[in-house]
Design a protein around this motif. Structure first.
Motif, PDB file in Angstrom:
ATOM      1  N   ALA A   1     -24.122 -55.810  68.487  1.00 20.71           N
ATOM      2  CA  ALA A   1     -22.736 -55.976  68.039  1.00 20.71           C
ATOM      3  C   ALA A   1     -22.632 -56.517  66.617  1.00 20.71           C
ATOM      4  O   ALA A   1     -21.522 -56.613  66.082  1.00 20.71           O
ATOM      5  N   ARG A   2     -23.769 -56.872  66.007  1.00 19.88           N
ATOM      6  CA  ARG A   2     -23.705 -57.357  64.626  1.00 19.88           C
ATOM      7  C   ARG A   2     -23.129 -56.295  63.684  1.00 19.88           C
ATOM      8  O   ARG A   2     -22.501 -56.619  62.681  1.00 19.88           O
ATOM      9  N   CYS A   3     -23.397 -55.026  63.957  1.00 18.98           N
ATOM     10  CA  CYS A   3     -22.944 -53.938  63.104  1.00 18.98           C
ATOM     11  C   CYS A   3     -21.830 -53.185  63.813  1.00 18.98           C
ATOM     12  O   CYS A   3     -21.964 -52.829  64.978  1.00 18.98           O
ATOM     13  N   MET A   4     -20.751 -52.952  63.072  1.00 17.55           N
ATOM     14  CA  MET A   4     -19.603 -52.283  63.675  1.00 17.55           C
ATOM     15  C   MET A   4     -19.267 -51.020  62.875  1.00 17.55           C
ATOM     16  O   MET A   4     -19.175 -51.058  61.654  1.00 17.55           O
ATOM     17  N   PRO A   5     -19.029 -49.888  63.586  1.00 21.16           N
ATOM     18  CA  PRO A   5     -19.261 -49.741  65.018  1.00 21.16           C
ATOM     19  C   PRO A   5     -20.741 -49.791  65.348  1.00 21.16           C
ATOM     20  O   PRO A   5     -21.596 -49.603  64.483  1.00 21.16           O
ATOM     21  N   GLU A   6     -21.046 -50.041  66.616  1.00 17.44           N
ATOM     22  CA  GLU A   6     -22.437 -50.192  67.030  1.00 17.44           C
ATOM     23  C   GLU A   6     -23.219 -48.881  66.854  1.00 17.44           C
ATOM     24  O   GLU A   6     -22.641 -47.802  66.804  1.00 17.44           O
ATOM     25  N   GLY A   7     -24.537 -49.044  66.806  1.00 17.76           N
ATOM     26  CA  GLY A   7     -25.398 -47.876  66.777  1.00 17.76           C
ATOM     27  C   GLY A   7     -25.542 -47.220  65.425  1.00 17.76           C
ATOM     28  O   GLY A   7     -25.908 -46.047  65.336  1.00 17.76           O
ATOM     29  N   ARG A   8     -25.295 -47.959  64.311  1.00 21.12           N
ATOM     30  CA  ARG A   8     -25.361 -47.344  62.987  1.00 21.12           C
ATOM     31  C   ARG A   8     -26.444 -47.944  62.099  1.00 21.12           C
ATOM     32  O   ARG A   8     -26.570 -47.549  60.940  1.00 21.12           O
ATOM     33  N   ARG A   9     -27.218 -48.901  62.620  1.00 23.46           N
ATOM     34  CA  ARG A   9     -28.277 -49.481  61.790  1.00 23.46           C
ATOM     35  C   ARG A   9     -29.225 -48.414  61.239  1.00 23.46           C
ATOM     36  O   ARG A   9     -29.696 -48.512  60.118  1.00 23.46           O
ATOM     37  N   TRP A  10     -29.534 -47.411  62.046  1.00 23.03           N
ATOM     38  CA  TRP A  10     -30.503 -46.393  61.653  1.00 23.03           C
ATOM     39  C   TRP A  10     -30.076 -45.626  60.410  1.00 23.03           C
ATOM     40  O   TRP A  10     -30.903 -45.045  59.712  1.00 23.03           O
ATOM     41  N   LEU A  11     -28.766 -45.650  60.087  1.00 23.45           N
ATOM     42  CA  LEU A  11     -28.263 -44.945  58.914  1.00 23.45           C
ATOM     43  C   LEU A  11     -28.468 -45.737  57.618  1.00 23.45           C
ATOM     44  O   LEU A  11     -28.235 -45.208  56.532  1.00 23.45           O
ATOM     45  N   SER A  12     -28.882 -46.979  57.734  1.00 27.23           N
ATOM     46  CA  SER A  12     -29.210 -47.772  56.545  1.00 27.23           C
ATOM     47  C   SER A  12     -30.511 -47.272  55.925  1.00 27.23           C
ATOM     48  O   SER A  12     -31.293 -46.564  56.572  1.00 27.23           O
ATOM     49  N   THR A  13     -30.738 -47.651  54.668  1.00 30.25           N
ATOM     50  CA  THR A  13     -32.103 -47.621  54.160  1.00 30.25           C
ATOM     51  C   THR A  13     -32.727 -48.919  54.652  1.00 30.25           C
ATOM     52  O   THR A  13     -32.478 -49.992  54.109  1.00 30.25           O
ATOM     53  N   ASN A  14     -33.480 -48.814  55.748  1.00 29.27           N
ATOM     54  CA  ASN A  14     -34.036 -49.996  56.388  1.00 29.27           C
ATOM     55  C   ASN A  14     -35.360 -50.384  55.742  1.00 29.27           C
ATOM     56  O   ASN A  14     -36.192 -49.522  55.430  1.00 29.27           O
ATOM     57  N   HIS A  15     -35.525 -51.693  55.538  1.00 30.44           N
ATOM     58  CA  HIS A  15     -36.722 -52.240  54.913  1.00 30.44           C
ATOM     59  C   HIS A  15     -37.372 -53.253  55.851  1.00 30.44           C
ATOM     60  O   HIS A  15     -36.683 -54.139  56.366  1.00 30.44           O
ATOM     61  N   LEU A  16     -38.646 -53.121  56.071  1.00 31.94           N
ATOM     62  CA  LEU A  16     -39.438 -54.104  56.812  1.00 31.94           C
ATOM     63  C   LEU A  16     -40.361 -54.747  55.793  1.00 31.94           C
ATOM     64  O   LEU A  16     -41.164 -54.058  55.158  1.00 31.94           O
ATOM     65  N   VAL A  17     -40.269 -56.078  55.623  1.00 34.59           N
ATOM     66  CA  VAL A  17     -40.883 -56.696  54.450  1.00 34.59           C
ATOM     67  C   VAL A  17     -41.864 -57.807  54.820  1.00 34.59           C
ATOM     68  O   VAL A  17     -41.804 -58.394  55.903  1.00 34.59           O
TER      69      VAL A  17
END
Length: 531
Positions: free
Chosen positions: A221-237
């Motif tokens: 629920a941190r991201c609204m609407p839910e289920g959209r984190r994957w659309l970020s440019t995600n970085h694991l650092v």
């Protein structure tokens, strides 16, 4: 002896995003120009072509949408990006225990994850429809910037296609052929810079959905609407490295592992197997998500950052895109630099076409782009050691966003960079901004030397809740209510307050009490970073 000879107003060597974008930009401004684009590869391209530069940020997106008229194409054929997102800390079985830096909602200006094959095919069709000639599957055998043809010095390209060899003569020659660096090599313009880093890049035939990495309802629920984190440019650092995960509309996922020399030497990555071994150890959730997916390609680039001694010449040649200079993939600035260079080059060719003396204009544009490049380079040089440090990166993105949106984006969105009359009075304010940026980046470099990885707290640093970032982004979307000089002065006053807050929070023993001014700037963001 060549079989054919043809003459053009502009020869563009390279038919990627930079070259095709420039051809369209020039043709829109000067419909009478005869333009030829020469490209080594064939068209149509594969949809998920192997090219770095899949993610856009605000300036590059604005260029594609508004200057090249691709807004509808982007909306219909590419993924709308959910901003930049970073996950910190030692690998945890429960991914919600990783510290997270990103936005709970998208800011107003749309950005995209682009399938380069799709957008370049679309641009190729558009420039052909405008009357641009596109010669594909062409090898460039020889070039000359000072070919004697009658009373003038023209540019000459000897190419070979399936139809045989031919010579192209042109009034202007622009190199947009990427790392082949045709003009740079021909004119001995190659130059190094002080930033040393390395990248491993590959794509897999699978959509990686980070939203599935944790089932916790609060985390989702941190991201609204839910289920959209994957659309970020995600970085694991971590200290000295970052991993990017970029989704594409074709169902392919782009993965990159970027490292400074210390991390790269320790990792000993040389192929797909060693890359997966390293990921399994350092970012196991990413390795598990890749699983048995097929690798579509694999590229290893050592010391990828470089400079160029000269980009524009009043002798009617120019360099754009990766054919000239490249800073770093973090923040995805590649399409921004295409926007800058293509704007300057289009302005120079248009002015010269109208009979204007472009010598001063060429020097000013060269200095402007070099200043932008040096400021951009300062964001990375000596800072990779701090990429695993939640405190440093939380402040770094706060500062870098503020500077990017508050200063550079303002100039670009207001169409001021190529306008002498509007940019000249801003010189003093821009010099002050540049000096301020350099001083803040020096603080980050000093912190980065410690190569910290702070213990996981599972905290979410929500950039969408930072009032000053909301303000800078909103300004860019609105019609200007003030003259540009006043807009820049107002933004700089706020940028200077951000600088003071960053200096305060980078102290060794910062007080957790938030002053009224910092509360107005940052909300509870400070407490999220430091608490």
């Amino acid at each position: 002896m060549t079989e054919k000879l043809s003459y053009w107003d502009v020869i563009i060597a390279g038919g990627g995003l930079a070259g095709l974008g420039l051809a369209k930009q020039l043709k829109q401004a000067n419909p009478e120009l005869s333009i030829v684009v020469v490209e080594k590869q064939g068209f149509p391209r594969p949809r998920a072509i192997a090219k770095v530069g899949e993610s856009t940020v605000e300036i590059g997106s604005h260029y594609l949408s508004h200057h090249l008229g691709l807004m509808q194409h982007l909306k219909e054929n590419h993924l709308k990006k959910f901003g930049i997102r970073i996950f910190f800390g030692a690998p945890a079985e429960d991914f919600s225990q990783q510290d997270e830096l990103g936005a709970s909602q998208t800011f107003g200006i749309p950005t995209y994850q682009i399938d380069r094959g799709d957008i370049e095919n679309h641009l190729a069709d558009e420039v052909r429809a405008l009357g641009v000639s596109l010669i594909d599957k062409a090898d460039i055998l020889q070039l000359d910037t000072q070919a004697e043809t009658g009373s003038t010095q023209d540019k000459q390209l000897l190419i070979r296609t399936t139809a045989g060899e031919q010579t192209l003569l042109g009034h202007w020659l622009v190199d947009t052929a990427g790392r082949a660096s045709l003009l740079k090599n021909h004119l001995n313009l190659a130059a190094k810079n002080e930033h040393k880093s390395n990248a491993i890049w590959f794509r897999v035939d699978r959509t990686i959905t980070l939203d599935d990495w944790c089932d916790g309802p609060e985390w989702r629920a941190r991201c609204m609407p839910e289920g959209r984190r994957w659309l970020s440019t995600n970085h694991l650092v971590g200290p000295g490295y970052w991993v990017w995960i970029i989704p594409l509309a074709s169902g392919v996922t782009s993965i990159g592992i970027v490292m400074d020399d210390i991390a790269f030497d320790a990792a000993a990555i040389s192929d797909q197997t060693s890359a997966m071994t390293w990921l399994t150890q350092h970012q196991p959730r990413c390795a598990a998500a890749i699983g048995d997916a097929n690798f579509l390609d694999f590229v290893l680039l050592r010391d990828y950052s470089y400079d160029c001694k000269q980009l524009f010449s009043d002798q009617r040649w120019a360099v754009a895109g990766e054919a000239g200079l490249f800073a770093d993939p973090f923040y995805s600035p590649g399409s921004d630099f295409i926007a800058f260079a293509n704007g300057f080059i289009s302005s120079l060719i248009t002015a010269e076409r109208r009979g204007q003396d472009i010598r001063v204009q060429t020097v000013v544009y060269e200095r402007l782009l070099r200043s932008i490049y040096q400021n951009t380079l300062s964001l990375y040089t000596g800072q990779y050691g701090g990429f695993g440090d939640r405190v440093m990166m939380g402040l770094k993105l706060l500062w870098d966003y503020s500077y990017y949106w508050g200063v550079l984006s303002l100039l670009y969105f207001r169409d001021a960079l190529c306008d002498f009359e509007r940019i000249r009075p801003l010189a003093g304010e821009l010099h002050k901004a540049q000096q301020l940026n350099q001083s803040i980046q020096a603080l980050f470099r000093a912190r980065a030397e410690r190569r910290l990885q702070l213990p996981n707290r599972g905290v979410f640093m929500d950039q969408y809740q930072i009032p000053c970032l909301q303000f800078f982004n909103k300004v860019l979307m609105e019609e200007p209510k003030l003259p540009l000089a006043d807009e820049l002065a107002r933004n700089m006053a706020l940028v200077e307050q951000v600088a003071e807050a960053v200096r305060d929070m980078l102290g060794e023993n910062p007080e957790l009490e938030v002053s009224a001014a910092e509360s107005e700037l940052l909300g509870d963001y400070r407490l999220k970073i430091l608490g």
